[in-house]
Design a protein around this motif. Structure first.
Motif, mmCIF file in Angstrom:
data_model
loop_
_atom_site.group_PDB
_atom_site.id
_atom_site.type_symbol
_atom_site.label_atom_id
_atom_site.label_comp_id
_atom_site.label_asym_id
_atom_site.label_seq_id
_atom_site.Cartn_x
_atom_site.Cartn_y
_atom_site.Cartn_z
ATOM 1 N N VAL A 6 92.888 201.201 -19.350
ATOM 2 C CA VAL A 6 93.109 201.297 -17.894
ATOM 3 C C VAL A 6 92.367 199.639 -17.471
ATOM 4 O O VAL A 6 92.774 198.791 -16.789
ATOM 5 C CB VAL A 6 92.310 202.172 -17.053
ATOM 6 C CG1 VAL A 6 92.702 201.917 -15.649
ATOM 7 C CG2 VAL A 6 93.215 203.277 -17.564
ATOM 8 N N VAL A 7 91.302 199.549 -17.881
ATOM 9 C CA VAL A 7 90.131 198.447 -17.620
ATOM 10 C C VAL A 7 90.910 196.985 -18.239
ATOM 11 O O VAL A 7 90.859 196.101 -17.527
ATOM 12 C CB VAL A 7 88.774 198.495 -18.130
ATOM 13 C CG1 VAL A 7 87.786 197.361 -17.699
ATOM 14 C CG2 VAL A 7 88.163 199.803 -17.165
ATOM 15 N N ASP A 8 91.121 197.276 -19.598
ATOM 16 C CA ASP A 8 91.890 195.979 -20.213
ATOM 17 C C ASP A 8 93.185 195.640 -19.369
ATOM 18 O O ASP A 8 93.305 194.436 -19.085
ATOM 19 C CB ASP A 8 92.271 196.540 -21.384
ATOM 20 C CG ASP A 8 91.008 196.564 -22.629
ATOM 21 O OD1 ASP A 8 89.902 196.103 -21.998
ATOM 22 O OD2 ASP A 8 91.251 197.140 -23.581
ATOM 23 N N ARG A 9 93.929 196.305 -18.924
ATOM 24 C CA ARG A 9 95.126 196.151 -18.080
ATOM 25 C C ARG A 9 94.520 195.515 -16.882
ATOM 26 O O ARG A 9 95.387 194.480 -16.579
ATOM 27 C CB ARG A 9 95.918 197.199 -17.758
ATOM 28 C CG ARG A 9 96.764 197.762 -18.544
ATOM 29 C CD ARG A 9 97.680 199.109 -18.191
ATOM 30 N NE ARG A 9 98.316 199.787 -19.291
ATOM 31 C CZ ARG A 9 99.250 200.570 -19.115
ATOM 32 N NH1 ARG A 9 99.670 200.775 -17.928
ATOM 33 N NH2 ARG A 9 99.868 200.989 -20.065
ATOM 34 N N PHE A 11 91.825 193.596 -16.234
ATOM 35 C CA PHE A 11 91.314 192.387 -16.733
ATOM 36 C C PHE A 11 92.280 191.654 -17.310
ATOM 37 O O PHE A 11 92.331 190.050 -17.049
ATOM 38 C CB PHE A 11 90.114 192.532 -17.726
ATOM 39 C CG PHE A 11 88.937 192.835 -16.836
ATOM 40 C CD1 PHE A 11 87.949 191.798 -16.703
ATOM 41 C CD2 PHE A 11 88.538 193.848 -16.457
ATOM 42 C CE1 PHE A 11 86.824 191.994 -16.193
ATOM 43 C CE2 PHE A 11 87.370 194.208 -15.972
ATOM 44 C CZ PHE A 11 86.428 193.329 -15.661
ATOM 45 N N GLU A 12 93.692 192.034 -17.656
ATOM 46 C CA GLU A 12 94.765 191.176 -18.186
ATOM 47 C C GLU A 12 95.207 190.488 -16.908
ATOM 48 O O GLU A 12 95.865 189.340 -16.812
ATOM 49 C CB GLU A 12 95.837 192.156 -18.924
ATOM 50 C CG GLU A 12 95.381 192.263 -20.361
ATOM 51 C CD GLU A 12 96.425 193.519 -20.753
ATOM 52 O OE1 GLU A 12 97.178 193.865 -20.412
ATOM 53 O OE2 GLU A 12 95.991 193.892 -22.106
ATOM 54 N N ARG A 13 95.138 191.446 -15.798
ATOM 55 C CA ARG A 13 95.894 190.975 -14.583
ATOM 56 C C ARG A 13 95.009 189.822 -13.904
ATOM 57 O O ARG A 13 95.488 188.704 -13.463
ATOM 58 C CB ARG A 13 95.844 191.945 -13.601
ATOM 59 C CG ARG A 13 96.940 193.099 -14.051
ATOM 60 C CD ARG A 13 98.241 192.822 -14.566
ATOM 61 N NE ARG A 13 98.954 193.886 -14.835
ATOM 62 C CZ ARG A 13 99.065 194.356 -15.978
ATOM 63 N NH1 ARG A 13 98.271 194.192 -17.060
ATOM 64 N NH2 ARG A 13 99.851 195.359 -16.355
ATOM 65 N N PHE A 14 93.689 189.927 -14.111
ATOM 66 C CA PHE A 14 92.572 188.820 -13.510
ATOM 67 C C PHE A 14 93.064 187.688 -14.315
ATOM 68 O O PHE A 14 92.961 186.579 -13.676
ATOM 69 C CB PHE A 14 91.307 189.354 -13.807
ATOM 70 C CG PHE A 14 90.789 190.396 -12.891
ATOM 71 C CD1 PHE A 14 91.611 191.000 -11.649
ATOM 72 C CD2 PHE A 14 89.539 191.167 -13.416
ATOM 73 C CE1 PHE A 14 91.048 191.797 -11.135
ATOM 74 C CE2 PHE A 14 89.146 192.050 -12.364
ATOM 75 C CZ PHE A 14 89.849 192.534 -11.277
ATOM 76 N N ALA A 15 92.942 187.718 -15.573
ATOM 77 C CA ALA A 15 93.279 186.414 -16.505
ATOM 78 C C ALA A 15 94.606 185.722 -16.140
ATOM 79 O O ALA A 15 94.713 184.372 -16.172
ATOM 80 C CB ALA A 15 93.443 186.962 -18.255
ATOM 81 N N ALA A 16 95.483 186.650 -15.468
ATOM 82 C CA ALA A 16 96.907 185.855 -15.145
ATOM 83 C C ALA A 16 96.688 185.405 -13.651
ATOM 84 O O ALA A 16 97.657 184.995 -13.199
ATOM 85 C CB ALA A 16 97.833 186.870 -15.348
ATOM 86 N N GLY A 17 95.459 185.715 -13.092
ATOM 87 C CA GLY A 17 95.356 185.054 -11.663
ATOM 88 C C GLY A 17 95.972 185.943 -10.713
ATOM 89 O O GLY A 17 95.780 185.687 -9.424
ATOM 90 N N ARG A 18 95.879 187.304 -11.194
ATOM 91 C CA ARG A 18 96.314 188.354 -10.073
ATOM 92 C C ARG A 18 95.253 189.347 -9.660
ATOM 93 O O ARG A 18 95.035 190.439 -10.245
ATOM 94 C CB ARG A 18 97.372 189.371 -10.980
ATOM 95 C CG ARG A 18 98.747 188.397 -11.007
ATOM 96 C CD ARG A 18 99.769 189.534 -11.434
ATOM 97 N NE ARG A 18 99.983 190.487 -10.453
ATOM 98 C CZ ARG A 18 100.331 191.944 -10.586
ATOM 99 N NH1 ARG A 18 100.424 192.113 -11.869
ATOM 100 N NH2 ARG A 18 100.332 192.621 -9.604
ATOM 101 N N THR A 99 84.346 200.186 -17.600
ATOM 102 C CA THR A 99 84.915 201.029 -18.596
ATOM 103 C C THR A 99 83.962 202.410 -18.458
ATOM 104 O O THR A 99 84.507 203.564 -18.500
ATOM 105 C CB THR A 99 85.054 200.600 -20.058
ATOM 106 O OG1 THR A 99 86.046 199.722 -19.915
ATOM 107 C CG2 THR A 99 85.824 201.751 -20.629
ATOM 108 N N ALA A 100 82.742 202.076 -18.647
ATOM 109 C CA ALA A 100 81.872 203.255 -18.678
ATOM 110 C C ALA A 100 81.863 204.119 -17.112
ATOM 111 O O ALA A 100 81.583 205.375 -17.080
ATOM 112 C CB ALA A 100 80.378 202.802 -19.155
ATOM 113 N N ALA A 101 81.636 203.269 -16.195
ATOM 114 C CA ALA A 101 81.817 203.771 -14.791
ATOM 115 C C ALA A 101 83.118 204.388 -14.519
ATOM 116 O O ALA A 101 82.959 205.640 -14.123
ATOM 117 C CB ALA A 101 81.614 202.550 -13.762
#
Length: 123
Positions: A6-9, A11-18, A99-101
């Protein structure tokens, strides 16, 4: 799906500027058990009139993740801001802390670790 996915998804959006990306995890068996990641905020049910920081701080659900209550409604919801997210090294550390939180929040809210019961939606 696990909290890290879930967190990876997110951060993928963040990397794409979303930075306005929304990911909601809900228990398919109970509408009142959910967590929503929206940018650098976490929305969750808050079913009491006690201020969320008074309830959440002693539980140490956020661990190393910096957080503060952005807004809340008694017997409704709480919005928790977390962050900041910085350069790549810091971003990796923040993803690990988030992720831990998220894992601790899901357990606290009674969402099962068995993700077979999760409904994950993205927007």
């Amino acid at each position: 799906m696990e909290p890290r996915e879930v967190v990876d998804r997110l951060f993928e959006r963040f990397a794409a500027g979303r930075f306005d990306a929304i990911i909601t995890v809900q228990d398919r068996e109970s509408e009142d058990r959910w967590v929503q990641l929206r940018g650098n905020s976490i929305n969750l049910p808050h079913l009491t009139d006690v201020p969320p920081d008074e309830l959440l701080e002693p539980l140490d659900l956020f661990g190393d993740l910096p957080w503060e209550v952005e807004s809340w409604e008694p017997n409704g919801y709480a919005t928790i801001d977390w962050g900041p997210v910085g350069d790549d090294g810091e971003t990796a550390a923040m993803a690990t802390a988030l992720t831990a939180a998220l894992g601790r929040l899901l357990a606290h809210l009674g969402l099962p670790a068995d993700s077979e019961r999760w409904v994950v939606t993205e927007g």
